[in-house]
Design an enzyme around this catalytic site. Structure first.
Site, mmCIF file in Angstrom:
data_model
loop_
_atom_site.group_PDB
_atom_site.id
_atom_site.type_symbol
_atom_site.label_atom_id
_atom_site.label_comp_id
_atom_site.label_asym_id
_atom_site.label_seq_id
_atom_site.Cartn_x
_atom_site.Cartn_y
_atom_site.Cartn_z
ATOM 1 N N SER A 121 3.295 -9.074 -3.967
ATOM 2 C CA SER A 121 2.433 -9.173 -5.137
ATOM 3 C C SER A 121 3.282 -9.156 -6.417
ATOM 4 C CB SER A 121 1.396 -8.054 -5.097
ATOM 5 O OG SER A 121 0.304 -8.335 -5.937
ATOM 6 N N HIS A 123 -4.899 -9.287 1.038
ATOM 7 C CA HIS A 123 -3.719 -9.170 0.190
ATOM 8 C C HIS A 123 -2.779 -8.066 0.676
ATOM 9 C CE1 HIS A 123 -1.377 -9.621 -3.430
ATOM 10 N NE2 HIS A 123 -1.659 -8.409 -3.870
#
Length: 255
Positions: free
Chosen positions: A84, A234
Site C-alpha cells: 500500500s 487489500h
C-alpha cells in the site's frame, strides 16, 4: 534521521515497508519465514510506529529516508517489498535510486493517484480523547461507532501506546498524517523506468490495482509481472499469508 527497525535472519537483505497507519509489526509473521533465507529488515516509516515524528510526509522524503537507512546500515543493495503506502515508497525508491534495488515487490497498490478513502478512520481516531482515555477497551468503543470491521479496529489500536506516567499516546504522528494525506494519495514521482525485476501482487477482491493500471505499471517497470492472490482483499498479507509467501519466495529465488 534514523528509522526504527528490526532485523531477522541472514543472507541477502530484504527490506519490508508497511502501509498507512501501520507499523513494522504488521509483517512480523511473514518476516520470520523469509528470515530463514534472507536478512530481513522490518522498517517503521517516518511518522509511523517508533520512527521519528517529523514535519512532512511525501514519497520523495520517505525514499530519502530509506536511502539514508541503507547507508547507515551499510546496505549497498537490497530487495525491497512494500504494501500500500509502503508500496509507493518502494516504487519511489526504485525509480529514484535504481542501483540500490535488486528486486522490487509491490503489494496491492499502483503507481497512480487515488481518491480519498480514509475519512471515517480519521474521524474515528480524532474522536478518541487521549487526555481522558482510561483503557484500550474505551478506545475501541469509540472506534466501533465509526468502523464496523473488528480487524480494522485492531489494526488501528496497535498505534495506541500506554505512557509510563499514565494515560495513552499515539505511536504515529496523527496530525501530520492527516495534514499531508493528499501526499499519500499522490503517485510516485515521474522518473526514468526502473529496469530491474519487479513483482506486483494484488488481492482478487481489492480495487487498488485495476486491469487498467497494468499498462502504466509496465511503462514504469518494464520487467514487471503481476500476480493475483485469490480470496484476498487489500490486506493480502493478513488474509492469505501462505499464498503471498509462496509468490514472494518464488520471485526472489528466480535467477
Amino acid at each position: 534521521m534514523e528509522l526504527n527497525h528490526k532485523s531477522l535472519g541472514q543472507g541477502e537483505p530484504l527490506i519490508v515497508l508497511h502501509g498507512l497507519f501501520g507499523t513494522l509489526d504488521n509483517w512480523q509473521t511473514l518476516a520470520k519465514s523469509w528470515a530463514e533465507h534472507y536478512l530481513v529488515y522490518l522498517v517503521d516509516l517516518r511518522n509511523h510506529g517508533r520512527s521519528p515524528h517529523v514535519d512532512g510526509l511525501s514519497y520523495p522524503a520517505m525514499a530519502q529516508d530509506l536511502h539514508d537507512f541503507m547507508e547507515l546500515n551499510w546496505i549497498h543493495k537490497a530487495h525491497v517489498l512494500g504494501h500500500s503506502m509502503g508500496g509507493k515508497v518502494a516504487m519511489e525508491f526504485a525509480l529514484t535510486y535504481p542501483d540500490m534495488v535488486d528486486k522490487l515487490i509491490v503489494v496491492d497498490i499502483a503507481p497512480r493517484a487515488y481518491a480519498p478513502g480514509h475519512d471515517e478512520i480519521f474521524t474515528a481516531l480524532f474522536a478518541i480523547d487521549l487526555n481522558t482515555l482510561e483503557s484500550r477497551q474505551a478506545a475501541e468503543a469509540v472506534l466501533e461507532q465509526y468502523i464496523p470491521e473488528w480487524g480494522v479496529r485492531q489494526f488501528l489500536l496497535k498505534n495506541l501506546s500506554r505512557i509510563k506516567e499514565g494515560g495513552f499516546e499515539w505511536k504515529m504522528n496523527l496530525p501530520i498524517i492527516y495534514r499531508d494525506y493528499a501526499q499519500i494519495l499522490a503517485p510516485p514521482s515521474e522518473a526514468d523506468p526502473f529496469e530491474g525485476p519487479a513483482l506486483f501482487i494484488r488481492g482478487e477482491q481489492s480495487r487498488y490495482v485495476r486491469d487498467e493500471d497494468i499498462l502504466h505499471i509496465q511503462e514504469l517497470f518494464p520487467r514487471s509481472t503481476l500476480q493475483t492472490v485469490p480470496n484476498a482483499s487489500h490486506w493480502v498479507h493478513a488474509e492469505q499469508p501462505e499464498l503471498l509467501n509462496g509468490m514472494v519466495m518464488e520471485f526472489l529465488e528466480k535467477g
